[in-house]
Motif scaffolding. Structure first.
Motif, PDB file in Angstrom:
ATOM      1  N   VAL A 192       0.801  -1.227   0.000  1.00  0.00           N
ATOM      2  CA  VAL A 192       0.000   0.000   0.000  1.00  0.00           C
ATOM      3  C   VAL A 192       0.831   1.273   0.000  1.00  0.00           C
ATOM      4  O   VAL A 192       0.312   2.347  -0.267  1.00  0.00           O
ATOM      5  CB  VAL A 192      -0.979   0.034   1.194  1.00  0.00           C
ATOM      6  N   LYS A 193       2.107   1.190   0.303  1.00  0.00           N
ATOM      7  CA  LYS A 193       2.949   2.387   0.226  1.00  0.00           C
ATOM      8  C   LYS A 193       4.360   1.997  -0.183  1.00  0.00           C
ATOM      9  O   LYS A 193       4.791   0.866   0.014  1.00  0.00           O
ATOM     10  CB  LYS A 193       2.947   3.164   1.541  1.00  0.00           C
ATOM     11  N   ASP A 194       5.072   2.963  -0.758  1.00  0.00           N
ATOM     12  CA  ASP A 194       6.414   2.731  -1.272  1.00  0.00           C
ATOM     13  C   ASP A 194       7.427   3.446  -0.389  1.00  0.00           C
ATOM     14  O   ASP A 194       7.222   4.599   0.008  1.00  0.00           O
ATOM     15  CB  ASP A 194       6.530   3.242  -2.707  1.00  0.00           C
ATOM     16  N   LEU A 195       8.525   2.776  -0.109  1.00  0.00           N
ATOM     17  CA  LEU A 195       9.590   3.340   0.714  1.00  0.00           C
ATOM     18  C   LEU A 195      10.786   3.691  -0.156  1.00  0.00           C
ATOM     19  O   LEU A 195      11.264   2.864  -0.933  1.00  0.00           O
ATOM     20  CB  LEU A 195      10.016   2.332   1.784  1.00  0.00           C
ATOM     21  N   THR A 196      11.262   4.915  -0.019  1.00  0.00           N
ATOM     22  CA  THR A 196      12.515   5.330  -0.645  1.00  0.00           C
ATOM     23  C   THR A 196      13.535   5.570   0.456  1.00  0.00           C
ATOM     24  O   THR A 196      13.283   6.358   1.377  1.00  0.00           O
ATOM     25  CB  THR A 196      12.334   6.620  -1.465  1.00  0.00           C
ATOM     26  N   ILE A 197      14.657   4.883   0.387  1.00  0.00           N
ATOM     27  CA  ILE A 197      15.701   5.034   1.397  1.00  0.00           C
ATOM     28  C   ILE A 197      16.657   6.142   0.959  1.00  0.00           C
ATOM     29  O   ILE A 197      17.304   6.042  -0.082  1.00  0.00           O
ATOM     30  CB  ILE A 197      16.471   3.712   1.599  1.00  0.00           C
ATOM     31  N   LEU A 198      16.714   7.209   1.743  1.00  0.00           N
ATOM     32  CA  LEU A 198      17.611   8.326   1.445  1.00  0.00           C
ATOM     33  C   LEU A 198      18.957   8.143   2.136  1.00  0.00           C
ATOM     34  O   LEU A 198      19.992   8.561   1.617  1.00  0.00           O
ATOM     35  CB  LEU A 198      16.971   9.644   1.891  1.00  0.00           C
ATOM     36  N   MET A 199      18.928   7.530   3.307  1.00  0.00           N
ATOM     37  CA  MET A 199      20.151   7.218   4.045  1.00  0.00           C
ATOM     38  C   MET A 199      19.900   5.942   4.839  1.00  0.00           C
ATOM     39  O   MET A 199      18.946   5.869   5.608  1.00  0.00           O
ATOM     40  CB  MET A 199      20.532   8.360   4.996  1.00  0.00           C
ATOM     41  N   LYS A 200      20.731   4.936   4.632  1.00  0.00           N
ATOM     42  CA  LYS A 200      20.529   3.662   5.299  1.00  0.00           C
ATOM     43  C   LYS A 200      20.831   3.771   6.793  1.00  0.00           C
ATOM     44  O   LYS A 200      21.761   4.472   7.193  1.00  0.00           O
ATOM     45  CB  LYS A 200      21.425   2.590   4.682  1.00  0.00           C
ATOM     46  N   PRO A 201      20.066   3.060   7.623  1.00  0.00           N
ATOM     47  CA  PRO A 201      20.371   3.051   9.054  1.00  0.00           C
ATOM     48  C   PRO A 201      21.615   2.218   9.331  1.00  0.00           C
ATOM     49  O   PRO A 201      21.898   1.246   8.620  1.00  0.00           O
ATOM     50  CB  PRO A 201      19.123   2.409   9.671  1.00  0.00           C
ATOM     51  N   GLY A 202      22.355   2.609  10.350  1.00  0.00           N
ATOM     52  CA  GLY A 202      23.534   1.855  10.751  1.00  0.00           C
ATOM     53  C   GLY A 202      23.338   1.252  12.123  1.00  0.00           C
ATOM     54  O   GLY A 202      22.247   1.304  12.698  1.00  0.00           O
ATOM     55  N   ALA A 203      24.407   0.697  12.662  1.00  0.00           N
ATOM     56  CA  ALA A 203      24.312   0.044  13.966  1.00  0.00           C
ATOM     57  C   ALA A 203      23.980   1.038  15.071  1.00  0.00           C
ATOM     58  O   ALA A 203      23.327   0.691  16.054  1.00  0.00           O
ATOM     59  CB  ALA A 203      25.619  -0.678  14.276  1.00  0.00           C
ATOM     60  N   LYS A 204      24.428   2.288  14.901  1.00  0.00           N
ATOM     61  CA  LYS A 204      24.226   3.264  15.970  1.00  0.00           C
ATOM     62  C   LYS A 204      23.632   4.583  15.484  1.00  0.00           C
ATOM     63  O   LYS A 204      23.584   5.550  16.242  1.00  0.00           O
ATOM     64  CB  LYS A 204      25.560   3.535  16.676  1.00  0.00           C
ATOM     65  N   LYS A 205      23.184   4.614  14.236  1.00  0.00           N
ATOM     66  CA  LYS A 205      22.611   5.845  13.705  1.00  0.00           C
ATOM     67  C   LYS A 205      21.410   5.525  12.831  1.00  0.00           C
ATOM     68  O   LYS A 205      21.476   4.659  11.964  1.00  0.00           O
ATOM     69  CB  LYS A 205      23.652   6.626  12.895  1.00  0.00           C
ATOM     70  N   ALA A 206      20.310   6.246  13.067  1.00  0.00           N
ATOM     71  CA  ALA A 206      19.100   6.035  12.277  1.00  0.00           C
ATOM     72  C   ALA A 206      19.309   6.487  10.843  1.00  0.00           C
ATOM     73  O   ALA A 206      20.120   7.369  10.556  1.00  0.00           O
ATOM     74  CB  ALA A 206      17.934   6.794  12.902  1.00  0.00           C
ATOM     75  N   GLY A 207      18.569   5.876   9.938  1.00  0.00           N
ATOM     76  CA  GLY A 207      18.568   6.309   8.554  1.00  0.00           C
ATOM     77  C   GLY A 207      17.430   7.286   8.307  1.00  0.00           C
ATOM     78  O   GLY A 207      16.699   7.666   9.226  1.00  0.00           O
ATOM     79  N   ILE A 208      17.284   7.682   7.059  1.00  0.00           N
ATOM     80  CA  ILE A 208      16.221   8.601   6.654  1.00  0.00           C
ATOM     81  C   ILE A 208      15.552   8.027   5.408  1.00  0.00           C
ATOM     82  O   ILE A 208      16.219   7.493   4.520  1.00  0.00           O
ATOM     83  CB  ILE A 208      16.769  10.007   6.326  1.00  0.00           C
ATOM     84  N   GLY A 209      14.245   8.154   5.343  1.00  0.00           N
ATOM     85  CA  GLY A 209      13.532   7.685   4.162  1.00  0.00           C
ATOM     86  C   GLY A 209      12.228   8.423   3.979  1.00  0.00           C
ATOM     87  O   GLY A 209      11.844   9.269   4.806  1.00  0.00           O
ATOM     88  N   THR A 210      11.552   8.123   2.888  1.00  0.00           N
ATOM     89  CA  THR A 210      10.224   8.688   2.659  1.00  0.00           C
ATOM     90  C   THR A 210       9.240   7.566   2.350  1.00  0.00           C
ATOM     91  O   THR A 210       9.585   6.579   1.696  1.00  0.00           O
ATOM     92  CB  THR A 210      10.210   9.697   1.489  1.00  0.00           C
ATOM     93  N   PHE A 211       8.030   7.734   2.856  1.00  0.00           N
ATOM     94  CA  PHE A 211       6.912   6.869   2.503  1.00  0.00           C
ATOM     95  C   PHE A 211       6.082   7.593   1.453  1.00  0.00           C
ATOM     96  O   PHE A 211       5.708   8.754   1.644  1.00  0.00           O
ATOM     97  CB  PHE A 211       6.006   6.607   3.707  1.00  0.00           C
ATOM     98  N   LEU A 212       5.776   6.915   0.360  1.00  0.00           N
ATOM     99  CA  LEU A 212       4.835   7.432  -0.624  1.00  0.00           C
ATOM    100  C   LEU A 212       3.570   6.589  -0.501  1.00  0.00           C
ATOM    101  O   LEU A 212       3.567   5.402  -0.829  1.00  0.00           O
ATOM    102  CB  LEU A 212       5.412   7.336  -2.037  1.00  0.00           C
ATOM    103  N   PHE A 213       2.517   7.196   0.012  1.00  0.00           N
ATOM    104  CA  PHE A 213       1.260   6.491   0.246  1.00  0.00           C
ATOM    105  C   PHE A 213       0.493   6.393  -1.074  1.00  0.00           C
ATOM    106  O   PHE A 213       0.144   7.410  -1.671  1.00  0.00           O
ATOM    107  CB  PHE A 213       0.416   7.232   1.284  1.00  0.00           C
ATOM    108  N   SER A 214       0.230   5.179  -1.514  1.00  0.00           N
ATOM    109  CA  SER A 214      -0.399   4.970  -2.817  1.00  0.00           C
ATOM    110  C   SER A 214      -1.911   4.801  -2.672  1.00  0.00           C
ATOM    111  O   SER A 214      -2.448   4.707  -1.562  1.00  0.00           O
ATOM    112  CB  SER A 214       0.187   3.718  -3.476  1.00  0.00           C
ATOM    113  N   ASP A 215      -2.578   4.730  -3.808  1.00  0.00           N
ATOM    114  CA  ASP A 215      -4.016   4.453  -3.826  1.00  0.00           C
ATOM    115  C   ASP A 215      -4.294   2.952  -3.897  1.00  0.00           C
ATOM    116  O   ASP A 215      -5.440   2.529  -4.012  1.00  0.00           O
ATOM    117  CB  ASP A 215      -4.685   5.161  -5.009  1.00  0.00           C
ATOM    118  N   ARG A 216      -3.221   2.131  -3.832  1.00  0.00           N
ATOM    119  CA  ARG A 216      -3.404   0.684  -3.768  1.00  0.00           C
ATOM    120  C   ARG A 216      -3.952   0.303  -2.392  1.00  0.00           C
ATOM    121  O   ARG A 216      -3.823   1.055  -1.429  1.00  0.00           O
ATOM    122  CB  ARG A 216      -2.066  -0.038  -3.992  1.00  0.00           C
ATOM    123  N   TYR A 217      -4.528  -0.881  -2.292  1.00  0.00           N
ATOM    124  CA  TYR A 217      -4.965  -1.367  -0.988  1.00  0.00           C
ATOM    125  C   TYR A 217      -4.840  -2.880  -0.944  1.00  0.00           C
ATOM    126  O   TYR A 217      -4.795  -3.550  -1.978  1.00  0.00           O
ATOM    127  CB  TYR A 217      -6.401  -0.926  -0.671  1.00  0.00           C
TER     128      TYR A 217
END
Length: 241
Positions: A4-29
């Motif tokens: 139902v939504k797509d994830l784009t990873i902008l920065m991968k999470p590491g062992a001690k640091k969070a990553g950053i990403g975006t959710f694109l909410f689709s019209d799928r269900y």
């Protein structure tokens, strides 16, 4: 891509640091475990994105940490009251997904230990306020997998029963199929140790907040599912939407 939504990873999470990403909410269900349906629901993505943002911001206002960073409009990250139009993109913190090791008999969760940070807790946590017809609770009661005492009931419920207190339920998140868990097993595989009780209190608070808000517009909050992560500082945060 999810169902139902797509994830784009902008920065991968590491062992001690969070990553950053975006959710694109689709019209799928999707429907239960059947997966994605062939048609779409117009504007569903933007609607779900905005409702999710509303509750993430409300949780944070009440002192509950989340992975929400804001809505994306015109390439800029904004709060809900700053956007000009309905949007379907959300920026979030990302945490490591550590898969349990599949064995011949079950799964090995030994990687999940107290003190582990920056990871997705391998549980789906469900609150149940209401027992509709077809609820898995009835099947599990009949199979002896649940007791009336666990549900806070003295007699066998009928479909449509409203529980006096919410029943907090647990299932696996990262196995091939969802599997309901006892409280003891959920605590063991979570890696949370003493923080497990905090997780239970958070989902109760979230349930109360959602019930408070939805009741004002005539919607009954029957049940809901939350997922959690432990951030780099060791704090529990509510994730997903």
């Amino acid at each position: 891509m999810g169902s139902v939504k797509d994830l784009t990873i902008l920065m991968k999470p590491g062992a001690k640091k969070a990553g950053i990403g975006t959710f694109l909410f689709s019209d799928r269900y999707s429907v239960f475990d059947y997966g994605e349906m062939p048609d779409k629901i117009e504007n569903k993505g933007a609607s779900l994105c905005l409702v999710s943002a509303y509750f993430f911001e409300e949780l944070e206002r009440r002192g509950i940490d989340t992975h929400y960073l804001g809505l994306v409009e015109g390439g800029k990250v904004k709060r809900l009251d700053e956007i000009s139009n309905a949007v379907n993109e959300m920026k979030v913190r990302l945490f490591r997904v550590i898969k349990p090791v599949k064995k011949k008999k079950g799964y090995d969760y030994s990687k999940f230990k107290e003190g582990l940070v920056n990871y997705l807790v391998p549980l789906e946590v469900i609150y149940r306020n209401f027992l509709p017809k077809g609820s898995s609770v009835f099947r599990r009661l009949d199979a002896g997998e649940l007791s009336l005492d666990e549900l806070g009931l003295e007699t066998y419920p009928t479909p449509g029963t409203m529980l006096e207190k919410p029943f907090i339920d647990f299932s696996t998140k990262l196995e091939d199929g969802d599997r309901y868990l006892s409280v003891e097993e959920a605590k063991r595989i979570s890696g949370l140790g003493e923080k497990f009780d905090e997780l239970v209190e958070i989902i109760k608070q979230v349930n109360e907040i959602i019930t408070e808000k939805t009741s004002k517009i005539g919607i009954r909050n029957e049940d809901g599912k939350l997922e959690f992560a432990v951030d780099e500082s060791g704090k529990l945060v509510v994730v997903d939407a």
